[in-house]
Scaffold this active site. Structure first.
Site, PDB file in Angstrom:
ATOM      1  N   ASP A 185       0.875  -1.173   0.000  1.00  0.00           N
ATOM      2  CA  ASP A 185       0.000   0.000   0.000  1.00  0.00           C
ATOM      3  C   ASP A 185       0.914   1.226   0.000  1.00  0.00           C
ATOM      4  O   ASP A 185       1.332   1.687  -1.067  1.00  0.00           O
ATOM      5  CB  ASP A 185      -0.926  -0.093   1.219  1.00  0.00           C
ATOM      6  CG  ASP A 185      -1.922   1.047   1.305  1.00  0.00           C
ATOM      7  OD1 ASP A 185      -2.083   1.774   0.315  1.00  0.00           O
ATOM      8  OD2 ASP A 185      -2.556   1.222   2.364  1.00  0.00           O
ATOM      9  N   PHE A 202     -10.051  -0.292  -0.131  1.00  0.00           N
ATOM     10  CA  PHE A 202      -9.710  -1.207   0.957  1.00  0.00           C
ATOM     11  C   PHE A 202     -10.250  -2.581   0.601  1.00  0.00           C
ATOM     12  O   PHE A 202     -11.438  -2.738   0.345  1.00  0.00           O
ATOM     13  CB  PHE A 202     -10.258  -0.728   2.302  1.00  0.00           C
ATOM     14  CG  PHE A 202      -9.597  -1.427   3.453  1.00  0.00           C
ATOM     15  CD1 PHE A 202      -8.404  -0.955   3.963  1.00  0.00           C
ATOM     16  CD2 PHE A 202     -10.139  -2.587   3.982  1.00  0.00           C
ATOM     17  CE1 PHE A 202      -7.757  -1.616   5.002  1.00  0.00           C
ATOM     18  CE2 PHE A 202      -9.498  -3.265   5.020  1.00  0.00           C
ATOM     19  CZ  PHE A 202      -8.312  -2.768   5.530  1.00  0.00           C
ATOM     20  N   ARG A 250     -10.649 -12.885   6.238  1.00  0.00           N
ATOM     21  CA  ARG A 250      -9.411 -13.454   5.674  1.00  0.00           C
ATOM     22  C   ARG A 250      -9.691 -14.731   4.897  1.00  0.00           C
ATOM     23  O   ARG A 250      -8.937 -15.112   4.013  1.00  0.00           O
ATOM     24  CB  ARG A 250      -8.424 -13.809   6.795  1.00  0.00           C
ATOM     25  CG  ARG A 250      -7.834 -12.630   7.523  1.00  0.00           C
ATOM     26  CD  ARG A 250      -6.639 -13.105   8.359  1.00  0.00           C
ATOM     27  NE  ARG A 250      -6.284 -12.163   9.397  1.00  0.00           N
ATOM     28  CZ  ARG A 250      -5.512 -11.090   9.216  1.00  0.00           C
ATOM     29  NH1 ARG A 250      -5.034 -10.834   8.025  1.00  0.00           N
ATOM     30  NH2 ARG A 250      -5.235 -10.278  10.207  1.00  0.00           N
TER      31      ARG A 250
HETATM   32  P1  IMP Z   1       1.798  -0.446   3.817  1.00  0.00           P
HETATM   33  O1  IMP Z   1       2.820  -0.446   4.912  1.00  0.00           O
HETATM   34  O2  IMP Z   1       1.027   0.835   3.744  1.00  0.00           O
HETATM   35  O3  IMP Z   1       2.314  -0.862   2.476  1.00  0.00           O
HETATM   36  O4  IMP Z   1       0.688  -1.471   4.252  1.00  0.00           O
HETATM   37  C1  IMP Z   1       0.897  -2.801   4.175  1.00  0.00           C
HETATM   38  C2  IMP Z   1       0.065  -3.545   5.190  1.00  0.00           C
HETATM   39  O5  IMP Z   1      -1.167  -2.874   5.503  1.00  0.00           O
HETATM   40  C3  IMP Z   1      -0.291  -4.854   4.585  1.00  0.00           C
HETATM   41  O6  IMP Z   1       0.601  -5.853   5.056  1.00  0.00           O
HETATM   42  C4  IMP Z   1      -1.695  -5.090   5.065  1.00  0.00           C
HETATM   43  O7  IMP Z   1      -1.665  -5.836   6.257  1.00  0.00           O
HETATM   44  C5  IMP Z   1      -2.261  -3.747   5.397  1.00  0.00           C
HETATM   45  N1  IMP Z   1      -3.170  -3.246   4.330  1.00  0.00           N
HETATM   46  C6  IMP Z   1      -2.945  -2.235   3.463  1.00  0.00           C
HETATM   47  N2  IMP Z   1      -3.984  -2.053   2.625  1.00  0.00           N
HETATM   48  C7  IMP Z   1      -4.895  -2.987   2.985  1.00  0.00           C
HETATM   49  C8  IMP Z   1      -6.198  -3.322   2.471  1.00  0.00           C
HETATM   50  O8  IMP Z   1      -6.728  -2.744   1.511  1.00  0.00           O
HETATM   51  N3  IMP Z   1      -6.830  -4.353   3.090  1.00  0.00           N
HETATM   52  C9  IMP Z   1      -6.296  -5.043   4.132  1.00  0.00           C
HETATM   53  N4  IMP Z   1      -5.084  -4.769   4.633  1.00  0.00           N
HETATM   54  C10 IMP Z   1      -4.393  -3.744   4.062  1.00  0.00           C
END
Ligand code: IMP
Ligand code: MG
Length: 190
Positions: free
Chosen positions: A97, A146, A159
């Site tokens: 993300d 999301f 999940r």
């Molecule tokens: P980042 O650090 O922003 O890249 O987020 C990564 C983590 O956030 C992932 O390992 C997911 O656990 C969680 N995450 C980010 N976006 C989503 C989503 O749309 N659905 C569920 N979990 C998410």
């Protein structure tokens, strides 16, 4: 909930990732490190397609707190990580993300002295990255929504969905003890 990726599309995507990894790591011992908890479904499906000398490890990263769907402070637990010194490592997560989770985990694991480390994610959200690297392997690019299912959760729910769906706005706002089932369809038929 609106399905973004069907079970069949996920299966084909994981097949393609496995084929690439088999080619690129041909015969070389590999340690796949899954990021808990979101990567567990992908991890289980991927490793059964990899006929390489393989070890599996886990690392836990948590960034989502309370009722928010935006990330909070990241906590990492590496107690379940095997020795990765002088190993080739593939870090596997459900979604890229902002990229902060993978950036932090890559830095932590690099400090343990692997021969190499690459990263693979099932999903990458378009236009969200806040870091200056890309994962080495991305199975699907998705729009900025999301998403849940195939390991991805909303407050630990959903999940187990065999597909990936965009979370409905109504669900994002309901009481967390009353999260509804994902819809009328039986997951085995979706
Ligand atoms: P980042 O650090 O922003 O890249 O987020 C990564 C983590 O956030 C992932 O390992 C997911 O656990 C969680 N995450 C980010 N976006 C989503 C989503 O749309 N659905 C569920 N979990 C998410
Ligand atoms: Mg995660």
């Amino acid at each position: 909930m609106k399905q973004l990726l069907t079970a069949k599309e996920l299966e084909e995507g994981v097949d393609q990732l496995a084929a690439r990894l088999r080619r690129e790591y041909l015969g070389r011992p590999l340690t796949v490190v899954g990021v808990l908890t979101g990567s567990i479904v992908l991890l289980a499906d991927l490793i059964r397609r990899l006929d390489l000398p393989l070890r599996v490890g886990l690392i836990q990263a948590r960034s989502y707190r309370g009722a928010a769907t935006t990330p909070g402070e990241l906590t990492v637990n590496a107690d379940l990580l095997p020795d990765v010194k002088n190993r080739e490592v593939l870090l596997l997560d459900d979604i890229f993300d902002t990229g902060h989770t993978l950036e932090r985990l890559l830095t932590d694991i690099r400090a343990l002295g692997p021969i190499s480390i690459r990263s693979a994610v099932l999903l990458r959200k378009e236009g969200r990255s806040e870091v200056d690297f890309e994962p080495d392997y991305v199975v699907f690019e998705i729009p900025d929504a999301f998403v849940v299912g195939y390991g991805l959760d909303f407050h630990d729910a959903y999940r187990n969905l065999p597909y990936v769906a965009a979370l409905d706005d109504e669900i994002a706002n309901v009481d967390l003890d009353e999260l509804p089932p994902p819809g009328d369809c039986d997951p085995r038929d979706c």
